[in-house]
Design an enzyme around this catalytic site. Structure first.
Site, PDB file in Angstrom:
ATOM      1  N   ILE A 210     110.793   6.709  28.250  1.00 42.11           N
ATOM      2  CA  ILE A 210     110.663   8.032  27.624  1.00 42.11           C
ATOM      3  C   ILE A 210     111.885   8.857  28.021  1.00 42.11           C
ATOM      4  CG2 ILE A 210     109.225  10.103  27.420  1.00 42.11           C
ATOM      5  CD1 ILE A 210     107.887   7.544  26.335  1.00 42.11           C
TER       6      ILE A 210
ATOM      7  N   HIS B 197     105.737   9.268  33.062  1.00 47.43           N
ATOM      8  CA  HIS B 197     104.488   8.843  33.712  1.00 47.43           C
ATOM      9  C   HIS B 197     103.306   9.017  32.761  1.00 47.43           C
ATOM     10  CE1 HIS B 197     106.977  10.372  37.241  1.00 47.43           C
ATOM     11  NE2 HIS B 197     106.708   9.137  37.632  1.00 47.43           N
TER      12      HIS B 197
HETATM   13  P1  AMP Z   1     108.069   6.642  39.885  1.00 50.47           P
HETATM   14  O1  AMP Z   1     107.127   7.797  40.105  1.00 50.47           O
HETATM   15  O2  AMP Z   1     109.465   7.061  39.592  1.00 50.47           O
HETATM   16  O3  AMP Z   1     107.942   5.587  40.945  1.00 50.47           O
HETATM   17  O4  AMP Z   1     107.586   5.954  38.539  1.00 50.47           O
HETATM   18  C1  AMP Z   1     106.255   5.507  38.371  1.00 50.47           C
HETATM   19  C2  AMP Z   1     106.172   4.670  37.143  1.00 50.47           C
HETATM   20  O5  AMP Z   1     106.551   5.453  36.003  1.00 50.47           O
HETATM   21  C3  AMP Z   1     107.113   3.462  37.150  1.00 50.47           C
HETATM   22  O6  AMP Z   1     106.452   2.349  36.584  1.00 50.47           O
HETATM   23  C4  AMP Z   1     108.261   3.924  36.300  1.00 50.47           C
HETATM   24  O7  AMP Z   1     108.957   2.868  35.671  1.00 50.47           O
HETATM   25  C5  AMP Z   1     107.549   4.780  35.284  1.00 50.47           C
HETATM   26  N1  AMP Z   1     108.490   5.734  34.682  1.00 50.47           N
HETATM   27  C6  AMP Z   1     109.252   6.642  35.336  1.00 50.47           C
HETATM   28  N2  AMP Z   1     110.046   7.299  34.462  1.00 50.47           N
HETATM   29  C7  AMP Z   1     109.789   6.779  33.241  1.00 50.47           C
HETATM   30  C8  AMP Z   1     110.297   7.014  31.931  1.00 50.47           C
HETATM   31  N3  AMP Z   1     111.250   7.928  31.702  1.00 50.47           N
HETATM   32  N4  AMP Z   1     109.806   6.293  30.905  1.00 50.47           N
HETATM   33  C9  AMP Z   1     108.856   5.347  31.131  1.00 50.47           C
HETATM   34  N5  AMP Z   1     108.336   5.069  32.344  1.00 50.47           N
HETATM   35  C10 AMP Z   1     108.796   5.767  33.375  1.00 50.47           C
END
Ligand code: AMP
Length: 282
Positions: free
Chosen positions: A177, A37
């Site tokens: 990441i 994030h």
């Molecule tokens: P989430 O809180 O899981 O809904 O993720 C929120 C945003 O963060 C989304 O756009 C995800 O794709 C991004 N995100 C979550 N984990 C990662 C990661 N490891 N690398 C890059 N972006 C991420």
């Protein structure tokens, strides 16, 4: 950093920023923030004058037997991370602030796109995602919005939704990441016990194998996904949901691994469902 609990507060603040000629970036999240994030926030801070991060576990994207109640939350930690990375506002609404009790309007892509890949086992997921992201777009009215390539199907769907609905918001995709052993960072990694955490590296090992086979010249989707599946099946704690090759824009299945094709996988490690992917040629 401003902590906004209401839609009205966000609207008022973003209107002020815009009146001052400032650009606004939005990073939608479900909280329990980690470096994945943070990388989206960093990118947004580098490209926009003001950055709003939403921190909201969105109930409409969880199926009846999914982990809505168990989903991890730690708002204090989230605020500390966001302050450190230079976010200007966190939007942290209650469910009742986002959804009227009788809310009945959804934003849904009616092509097969949300039925592919993760949509096969999560039939209402992307309708919930599109609806909440559309609401956030309407509330924040950002110039740009940032999404992780980790959720590649989600990113493709948001691009399509933003285009079809004429939002005029630039959708920015950000790279995956990973932990030092390759596991893609995810709030759900916290569900894994020590043995499962070790086993979870099988997703990245499969990604690495797939990339290597393609680099060596293999372009058959079935051949590459079969080898990836074989590797995952050798891990006793892993159970495959899917390992598939899809057109990077439409998510339709493909036979040939041309540049731009998405190779995506979802694997249960114990009871935790994890995802990973790579794009051919990237
Ligand atoms: P989430 O809180 O899981 O809904 O993720 C929120 C945003 O963060 C989304 O756009 C995800 O794709 C991004 N995100 C979550 N984990 C990662 C990661 N490891 N690398 C890059 N972006 C991420």
């Amino acid at each position: 950093m401003i902590i906004a609990k209401t839609v009205a507060q966000v609207r008022e603040q973003t209107a002020k920023w815009k009146a001052d000629g400032l650009t606004v970036g939005l990073v939608p999240t479900m909280g329990y923030l980690h470096e994945g994030h943070a990388s989206l926030v960093d990118k947004a801070v580098s490209e926009c004058d003001r950055v709003v991060v939403s921190d909201f576990v969105n109930p409409t994207q969880f199926g009846p037997n999914e982990d809505l109640e168990a989903y991890p939350r730690d708002f204090e930690h989230d605020c500390a991370l966001l302050e450190k990375h230079g976010a200007d506002m966190v939007f942290y609404p209650d469910v009742s602030e986002m959804y009227f009790p009788d809310a009945a309007t959804y934003v849904e892509i009616l092509s097969d796109m949300p039925k592919m890949l993760c949509g096969k086992t999560r039939p209402i997921h992307f309708r919930g995602v599109c609806t909440v992201v559309a609401k956030l777009f309407n509330i924040v009215t950002p110039d740009k919005a940032y999404f992780g390539q980790k959720d590649a199907q989600q990113l493709a769907i948001i691009r399509r939704m933003a285009r079809d609905m004429s939002y005029g918001i630039e959708i920015v995709g950000c790279p995956i990441i990973r932990e030092s052993d390759g596991l893609a960072k995810s709030s759900r990694n916290t569900y894994l016990n020590a043995d499962e955490r070790k086993a979870a590296t099988v997703l990245y090992r499969a990604v690495t194998l797939g990339k290597r086979l393609i680099q060596e010249g293999e372009r058959g989707a079935d051949k590459v996904t079969a080898e990836m599946k074989k590797l995952i099946e050798a891990e006793p704690l892993a159970r495959i949901d899917y390992v598939s090759a899809a057109d990077g824009v439409t998510m339709e299945p493909v036979d040939k691994l041309d540049d731009g094709v998405l190779v995506a996988l979802a694997v249960y490690i114990g009871r935790t469902r994890l995802i990973d992917n790579f794009t051919v040629g990237e």
